[in-house]
Design a protein around this motif. Structure first.
Motif, PDB file in Angstrom:
ATOM      1  N   UNK A   1       0.829  -1.203   0.000  1.00  0.00           N
ATOM      2  CA  UNK A   1       0.000   0.000   0.000  1.00  0.00           C
ATOM      3  C   UNK A   1       0.868   1.260   0.000  1.00  0.00           C
ATOM      4  N   UNK A   2       0.448   2.290  -0.737  1.00  0.00           N
ATOM      5  CA  UNK A   2       1.192   3.555  -0.703  1.00  0.00           C
ATOM      6  C   UNK A   2       1.171   4.164   0.690  1.00  0.00           C
ATOM      7  N   UNK A   3       2.147   5.003   0.965  1.00  0.00           N
ATOM      8  CA  UNK A   3       2.224   5.701   2.248  1.00  0.00           C
ATOM      9  C   UNK A   3       1.067   6.687   2.369  1.00  0.00           C
ATOM     10  N   UNK A   4       0.539   6.863   3.588  1.00  0.00           N
ATOM     11  CA  UNK A   4      -0.597   7.757   3.813  1.00  0.00           C
ATOM     12  C   UNK A   4      -0.284   9.186   3.377  1.00  0.00           C
ATOM     13  N   UNK A   5       0.901   9.663   3.682  1.00  0.00           N
ATOM     14  CA  UNK A   5       1.271  11.021   3.279  1.00  0.00           C
ATOM     15  C   UNK A   5       1.306  11.140   1.758  1.00  0.00           C
ATOM     16  N   UNK A   6       1.770  10.095   1.089  1.00  0.00           N
ATOM     17  CA  UNK A   6       1.822  10.098  -0.376  1.00  0.00           C
ATOM     18  C   UNK A   6       0.419  10.159  -0.967  1.00  0.00           C
ATOM     19  N   UNK A   7      -0.515   9.391  -0.394  1.00  0.00           N
ATOM     20  CA  UNK A   7      -1.891   9.394  -0.885  1.00  0.00           C
ATOM     21  C   UNK A   7      -2.548  10.752  -0.658  1.00  0.00           C
ATOM     22  N   UNK A   8      -2.346  11.309   0.541  1.00  0.00           N
ATOM     23  CA  UNK A   8      -2.944  12.606   0.859  1.00  0.00           C
ATOM     24  C   UNK A   8      -2.472  13.679  -0.119  1.00  0.00           C
ATOM     25  N   UNK A   9      -1.176  13.712  -0.397  1.00  0.00           N
ATOM     26  CA  UNK A   9      -0.639  14.709  -1.314  1.00  0.00           C
ATOM     27  C   UNK A   9      -1.131  14.462  -2.748  1.00  0.00           C
ATOM     28  N   UNK A  10      -1.213  13.200  -3.141  1.00  0.00           N
ATOM     29  CA  UNK A  10      -1.686  12.876  -4.495  1.00  0.00           C
ATOM     30  C   UNK A  10      -3.141  13.297  -4.672  1.00  0.00           C
ATOM     31  N   UNK A  11      -3.972  13.037  -3.662  1.00  0.00           N
ATOM     32  CA  UNK A  11      -5.379  13.443  -3.727  1.00  0.00           C
ATOM     33  C   UNK A  11      -5.487  14.959  -3.816  1.00  0.00           C
TER      34      UNK A  11
END
Length: 356
Positions: A62-72
């Motif tokens: 799974x991608x890192x939470x910070x990575x997902x938040x920034x991507x969104x």
């Protein structure tokens, strides 16, 4: 094998007599078919074995939470940055799109493994005790991946895309602004409309992004023409804005104040090309996003999902043009108060091609 001085292949028929030769100590873990269905058993065993990821491996995927938040956050501003000259911004947006696409691929991989394993267990039910824990862990992983993926899609965007399917094709007129094309203006308008319509309908992106597809179609038609080019480009901006507004109004008209629908869909599996050629995904981006956002129940044994969707999206799911088999679970339901999972279990779609 690489260090062996020689390798010799031995071929034999997989039948009941082979069992005596392979398991001379009678310590086989499962009963093996003696009716010539060894390939079914081996395929089932292989499918279930593919579920064998432990919890640590699952988390690492799974991608890192910070990575997902920034991507969104970045993709909520648009698929591409506004400043064409900002190389860093382009790189960040590329990473954000990759994050979304990788997560989507992970989710689909998990779904494919679950459906394949369920088909194998249906053919070889004695594998259930061994596979139960693995199936449960993979089902939890699939739901976790789906929940993360929902953050990339806005429900209003999906409703507007569904409404695009109902828009009438524009008629060419003197005010279209495509006079540069002369008698070919209606044909160019049709091509531009088709490019915009396909992108707006199936790409699961804001309607503003579909304008890029229309611009590309127009530029291909313009070629090296210069006189009248700016007028045509300005006209296209007005056309795509008007089409988008029509879709927004129609989306509100379709679903505002109308009850939602419970739709069951059969998710078609991806087909893998031979020799490492990748996979063909029969689902469009819009269909995948709708399944992601609106799923309320899933039946891995049949590869089906129940979706609680606005009226407009439900109508499009039931339309013949979609690639998913779909039914209205509440159309003939005796008890509308039944849970979605129960209603989903009452649907028996046509069986897929079984393992051979």
């Amino acid at each position: 094998m690489r260090k062996a001085s020689s390798v010799r292949a031995v071929e034999f028929t997989l039948d009941a007599s082979s069992l005596d030769r392979l398991c001379t100590n009678w310590s086989c873990r499962w009963p093996v078919p003696d009716d010539g269905r060894w390939p079914v058993f081996l395929d089932a065993l292989d499918a279930v074995s593919r579920l064998g990821l432990d919890e640590e491996e699952m988390r690492e995927q799974l991608p890192d939470e910070a990575e997902i938040t920034e991507a969104v956050r970045l993709l909520s501003l648009g698929e591409f940055p506004d400043n064409d000259d900002d190389a860093d911004a382009w790189e960040r947006h590329a990473q954000a799109r990759a994050c979304r696409d990788d997560l989507s691929a992970l989710w689909q991989d998990t779904q494919d493994r679950l459906v394949s394993a369920a088909e194998g267990l249906a053919a070889c039910p004695w594998l259930h005790p061994w596979a139960e824990a693995r199936m449960g862990a993979q089902a939890e992983l699939a739901e976790q991946q789906r929940q993360l993926l929902t953050r990339f899609y806005a429900p209003r965007m999906l409703a507007e895309a569904a409404a695009v399917a109902l828009l009438p094709a524009p008629a060419a007129s003197a005010g279209t602004g495509f006079g540069i094309f002369g008698s070919e203006a209606p044909m160019v308008l049709r091509r531009v409309w088709q490019a915009w319509h396909a992108a707006a309908r199936w790409d699961a992106k804001p309607l503003a992004q579909a304008a890029l597809a229309a611009e590309q179609a127009l530029h291909e038609a313009l070629g090296r023409r210069r006189k009248g080019r700016e007028e045509a480009e300005d006209s296209l901006v007005g056309l795509t804005a008007a089409w988008s507004e029509q879709a927004r109004l129609l989306a509100a008209e379709q679903s505002a104040g109308r009850p939602w629908r419970l739709i069951a869909v059969r998710i078609p599996p991806r087909r893998w090309y031979p020799h490492g050629g990748g996979a063909h995904d029969p689902l469009t981006s819009w269909e995948l996003a709708v399944v992601t956002v609106y799923q309320v129940a899933v039946d891995w044994c049949h590869g089906t999902a129940a979706l609680w969707v606005p009226q407009g999206i439900g109508e499009q799911l039931l339309a013949a043009e979609t690639s998913m088999e779909a039914v209205d679970l509440l159309k003939d339901a005796d008890d509308w108060a039944a849970p979605a999972s129960v209603l989903l279990g009452t649907w028996e779609p046509e069986p897929r091609v079984t393992l051979t």
